[in-house]
Write a protein that holds these residues in place. Structure first.
Motif, PDB file in Angstrom:
ATOM      1  N   THR A 277       0.875  -1.381  -0.175  1.00 40.97           N
ATOM      2  CA  THR A 277       0.440  -0.491   0.028  1.00 40.97           C
ATOM      3  C   THR A 277       0.400   1.600   0.113  1.00 40.97           C
ATOM      4  N   SER A 278       0.610   1.988  -0.734  1.00 42.71           N
ATOM      5  CA  SER A 278       1.407   3.119  -1.227  1.00 42.71           C
ATOM      6  C   SER A 278       0.999   3.989   0.481  1.00 42.71           C
ATOM      7  N   LEU A 279       2.127   4.905   0.138  1.00 37.50           N
ATOM      8  CA  LEU A 279       2.089   6.395   1.580  1.00 37.50           C
ATOM      9  C   LEU A 279       0.453   7.032   1.429  1.00 37.50           C
ATOM     10  N   HIS A 280       0.380   7.222   0.740  1.00 40.46           N
ATOM     11  CA  HIS A 280      -0.494   8.212   0.217  1.00 40.46           C
ATOM     12  C   HIS A 280      -1.307   7.809   0.029  1.00 40.46           C
ATOM     13  N   GLN A 281      -1.996   6.599  -0.261  1.00 37.20           N
ATOM     14  CA  GLN A 281      -2.842   5.818   0.107  1.00 37.20           C
ATOM     15  C   GLN A 281      -3.161   5.692   1.935  1.00 37.20           C
ATOM     16  N   ALA A 282      -2.080   5.713   2.375  1.00 37.84           N
ATOM     17  CA  ALA A 282      -2.458   4.877   3.595  1.00 37.84           C
ATOM     18  C   ALA A 282      -2.598   6.299   4.575  1.00 37.84           C
ATOM     19  N   HIS A 283      -1.996   7.612   4.176  1.00 37.99           N
ATOM     20  CA  HIS A 283      -2.380   8.417   4.416  1.00 37.99           C
ATOM     21  C   HIS A 283      -3.649   8.853   4.697  1.00 37.99           C
ATOM     22  N   HIS A 284      -4.561   9.120   3.764  1.00 38.94           N
ATOM     23  CA  HIS A 284      -5.294   9.340   2.832  1.00 38.94           C
ATOM     24  C   HIS A 284      -6.850   8.332   3.696  1.00 38.94           C
ATOM     25  N   LEU A 285      -6.444   6.759   4.285  1.00 37.38           N
ATOM     26  CA  LEU A 285      -7.614   6.049   4.913  1.00 37.38           C
ATOM     27  C   LEU A 285      -7.113   7.101   6.745  1.00 37.38           C
ATOM     28  N   PHE A 286      -5.736   7.361   6.903  1.00 29.96           N
ATOM     29  CA  PHE A 286      -6.153   7.661   8.379  1.00 29.96           C
ATOM     30  C   PHE A 286      -6.669   8.473   8.262  1.00 29.96           C
ATOM     31  N   GLU A 287      -6.436   9.796   7.235  1.00 29.33           N
ATOM     32  CA  GLU A 287      -7.046  11.333   7.443  1.00 29.33           C
ATOM     33  C   GLU A 287      -9.005  10.938   7.531  1.00 29.33           C
ATOM     34  N   LEU A 288      -9.461  10.036   6.937  1.00 31.65           N
ATOM     35  CA  LEU A 288     -10.585  10.280   6.281  1.00 31.65           C
ATOM     36  C   LEU A 288     -11.130   8.885   7.551  1.00 31.65           C
ATOM     37  N   LEU A 289     -10.675   7.934   8.164  1.00 26.97           N
ATOM     38  CA  LEU A 289     -12.222   7.003   8.735  1.00 26.97           C
ATOM     39  C   LEU A 289     -11.089   7.392  10.677  1.00 26.97           C
ATOM     40  N   LYS A 290      -9.896   8.043  10.511  1.00 20.11           N
ATOM     41  CA  LYS A 290     -10.021   9.516  12.282  1.00 20.11           C
ATOM     42  C   LYS A 290      -8.418   7.753  12.454  1.00 20.11           C
ATOM     43  N   LEU A 291      -7.719   6.914  12.291  1.00 21.27           N
ATOM     44  CA  LEU A 291      -7.152   5.904  12.896  1.00 21.27           C
ATOM     45  C   LEU A 291      -6.074   6.330  13.475  1.00 21.27           C
ATOM     46  N   GLN A 292      -5.739   5.439  14.510  1.00 23.73           N
ATOM     47  CA  GLN A 292      -4.642   5.662  15.440  1.00 23.73           C
ATOM     48  C   GLN A 292      -3.887   4.500  14.923  1.00 23.73           C
TER      49      GLN A 292
END
Length: 661
Positions: A616-631
């Motif tokens: 998984t790319s850094l861009h996709q991981a960042h997008h998921l963390f922002e969208l779902l507010k993951l920790q």
């Protein structure tokens, strides 16, 4: 002589007394039951529409009422200051003391009172809210005691007037968030339903349904605020906050768009300089030994010293007469948005500003001085306010910073507009009808462009039009805002992001679109490979070792040691309960606890709904963390656990991408 009362008789009498007391306080039980039933039916009928809308209506009306009452009190305090300044007469020392001591006392009280209740009440609160909206829990910033401290402190800050040059827009966003959080808890208690988040003010991702709810609350608040102004006889009807009388039949010439583009570029460059200097000074104040000690132990003293310096410079008989320092924040905007061209009026003025009072119909005369031109006073205002605005952002008191930069941008636009009007007195076209340049239109564009560039916002273009009720300049205003944002966003983080960086808040930085390399960096390169795991058949000792090895809130559970297939997660609280209900292998035989039992049998293993792949790319991981507010999220390869990614690893990867070694 008193006779002892038997225990049985005493108990019956006490029970009778309780029954009589309850019945005396609760008469007509049948009527009360019927009334409760009616209220329940009314509640059900009302909530058919959706209780969120009533909640949002209450939120908007409440914040509008608080804002109006605060403005009313601030107006009274400011008039008291102006009365004191006039009553001391022409004695220069007394005028200086009345001008400086009043804001010093208010600012010191604002700092001392708010900081004594909670140390989180200083500043605007926007950086902390941006952090909260990304999923980080900062409970102290939404506490109800912080609400009271911020209301009182902000009132005193605003009462200092244009001397300190601070606003209230940012703090009221923070106050609204605190009010929404508290009302949400009350709503949960009343309706017995889950709490719904309604504040998506600064989130990078939000649901469309939340946008309409926010718009509804803002509309209710704005309508209530303007309605209260009419009821208080401040206005005859609901109108714009800052009225403008700009010409609408021919607001600007098409050739003037070139100068609006120049204005946007100037605002963008000055915005970059402002953001760099503000972030540098904020960090320097925290690192300097003297100022750091004052901010740690004696914050009111630091506030007094800064306010004394600013008030001394803005003293009207001194340098303040070159900066129109007697005007209020609202009068600054009203004068800068004036339809008149000051360059043609100033030489014909019969008198300069009255030293004893401010004429509301001639605010432009406050910018006139016998020893300087309009261009000189505007340039001097921009030069002095540049560092004074930056210095004021270091004050540890509740304050907003949007309105000051909004006024500063209006002054930039006014100066450029006056220069264009001087160069082209008959307009940019020499032929045809006389169509002179309107400097007030440049002030509108400058206010939107500079404030938008500092905050990285485009909506300031619409904010200017809404605040003034003037739409004819909307196209050049948007053009200037876009140019200013393009310059600033490429070179500097926003005002609030810079504050987050200096305060070291746990905020996830954004990946700029120009960083195409974020698609090439994969999770496998920055994930945490050493993850504390538990096996499904683990017992007391395995759980104890895992809890001692880390302080994670949840632990991954795999099928077995030989087969690390990810099964799910188990919370730390459940593991602690597991240890408390089982006997330690070395415990004495007298303990009556379970001696056997596995993790899979005694704990609830929650399934994992989302996993990352190592590719998984850094861009996709960042997008998921922002969208779902993951920790935190686990990384699996063909179902086997190979690592984990938290905000720490993601932030480090983004920083290395932005600043490669």
């Amino acid at each position: 002589m008193e006779h002892p009362v038997p225990e049985g008789v005493r108990g019956e009498k006490e029970e009778e007394r309780v029954l009589v007391s309850e019945q005396s306080w609760r008469p007509c039980p049948k009527a009360r039951r019927r009334l409760q039933g009616c209220l329940e039916q009314v509640k059900q009928q009302l909530f058919r529409v959706g209780e969120d809308w009533y909640f949002l209506f209450v939120l908007g009306v409440l914040m509008a009422t608080i804002s109006f009452m605060m403005d009313l009190l601030v107006s009274r305090l400011y008039k008291a200051h102006w009365w004191l300044y006039q009553e001391v007469g022409d004695i220069l020392v007394l005028k200086y003391l009345s001008w400086t001591m009043y804001p010093m006392a208010l600012a010191a009280f604002s700092t001392g009172f708010s900081q004594s209740i909670t140390p989180h009440s200083g500043g605007s609160g926007i950086p902390e809210l941006k952090t909260i909206l990304t999923g980080v829990v900062l409970e102290d910033y939404l506490a109800i005691q912080n609400f009271g401290a911020k209301v009182v402190g902000l009132t005193c800050t605003l009462a200092c007037g244009s001397t300190v040059f601070l606003g209230k827009v940012g703090p009221f966003v923070h106050l609204s968030a605190m009010a929404a959080a508290y009302l949400g808890k009350m709503r949960t208690t009343v309706t017995r339903e889950y709490e719904v988040g309604v504040i998506e003010v600064m989130s990078s991702h939000f649901a469309v349904r939340d946008y309409w709810r926010g718009f509804f609350a803002a509309t209710c608040g704005a309508f209530m605020f303007r309605l209260l102004a009419v009821f208080n006889n401040d206005q005859e009807t609901i109108a714009a906050v800052f009225k403008s009388d700009l010409r609408i039949d021919f607001p600007f010439d098409l050739l003037e768009t070139f100068f609006f583009v120049i204005l946007g570029a100037v605002c963008g460059l000055l915005g970059c300089a402002y953001l760099f200097c503000q972030r540098w000074l904020l960090a320097a104040v925290r690192e300097n030994r003297l100022t750091a000690k004052l901010l740690a132990t004696d914050k009111p003293i630091y506030t007094v010293l800064v306010v004394l310096l600013i008030a001394s410079i803005t003293f009207p008989p001194g340098l303040g007469q070159l900066m129109a320092s007697r005007l209020t924040m609202k009068e600054y905007l009203t004068s800068l948005f004036d339809n008149l061209t000051w360059g043609t009026l100033a030489p014909n003025a019969s008198s300069v500003a009255n030293p004893h009072s401010v004429d509301p119909s001639g605010l432009w005369q406050e910018w006139c001085h016998p020893s300087a031109t309009i261009f000189g006073t505007l340039a001097f205002f921009l030069l002095m306010k540049f560092w004074m605005l930056i210095l004021a952002t270091t004050l540890p008191l509740p304050a907003g910073y949007f309105m000051p930069i909004f006024i500063y941008g209006a002054a930039i636009g006014r100066l450029l507009g006056e220069v264009v009007a001087l160069l082209f007195p008959r307009g940019l076209r020499s032929e045809g009808d006389l169509r002179p340049v309107i400097p007030g239109g440049y002030a509108l564009a400058g206010a939107a462009a500079f404030s938008g560039s500092v905050t990285h916002a485009i909506s300031t273009a619409l904010l200017v039009c809404e605040a003034t009720g003037h739409l004819s300049h909307v196209l050049p205003v948007i053009l200037a805002v876009l140019v200013a944002n393009a310059i600033t966003q490429k070179h500097q983080p926003s005002f609030y992001d810079g504050t987050i960086i200096v305060k070291k808040l746990p905020y996830l930085p954004r990946i700029r679109s120009r960083h195409m390399a974020s698609y090439k960096v994969v999770v496998e390169e920055f994930m945490e490979r050493r993850v504390v795991t538990l096996v499904k058949s683990g017992g007391f000792e395995e759980v104890l070792v895992a809890l001692d090895a880390s302080v994670d809130a949840e632990y991954p559970v795999v099928e077995s040691t030989g087969s690390p297939m990810l099964v799910g997660t188990v919370s730390r609280a459940q593991l602690v309960t597991f240890l408390q209900s089982h006997k330690h292998p070395q415990a004495p035989p007298g303990e009556k606890l379970a001696t056997a039992g596995t993790l899979g049998d005694n704990c609830t293993i929650e399934p994992i709904m989302l996993q990352l792949s190592p590719w998984t790319s850094l861009h996709q991981a960042h997008h998921l963390f922002e969208l779902l507010k993951l920790q935190r999220i686990f990384v699996t390869r063909f179902g086997e656990l190979v690592g984990a990614v938290s905000r720490v690893e993601l932030r480090r990867a983004i920083e290395e991408l932005a600043n490669p070694k």
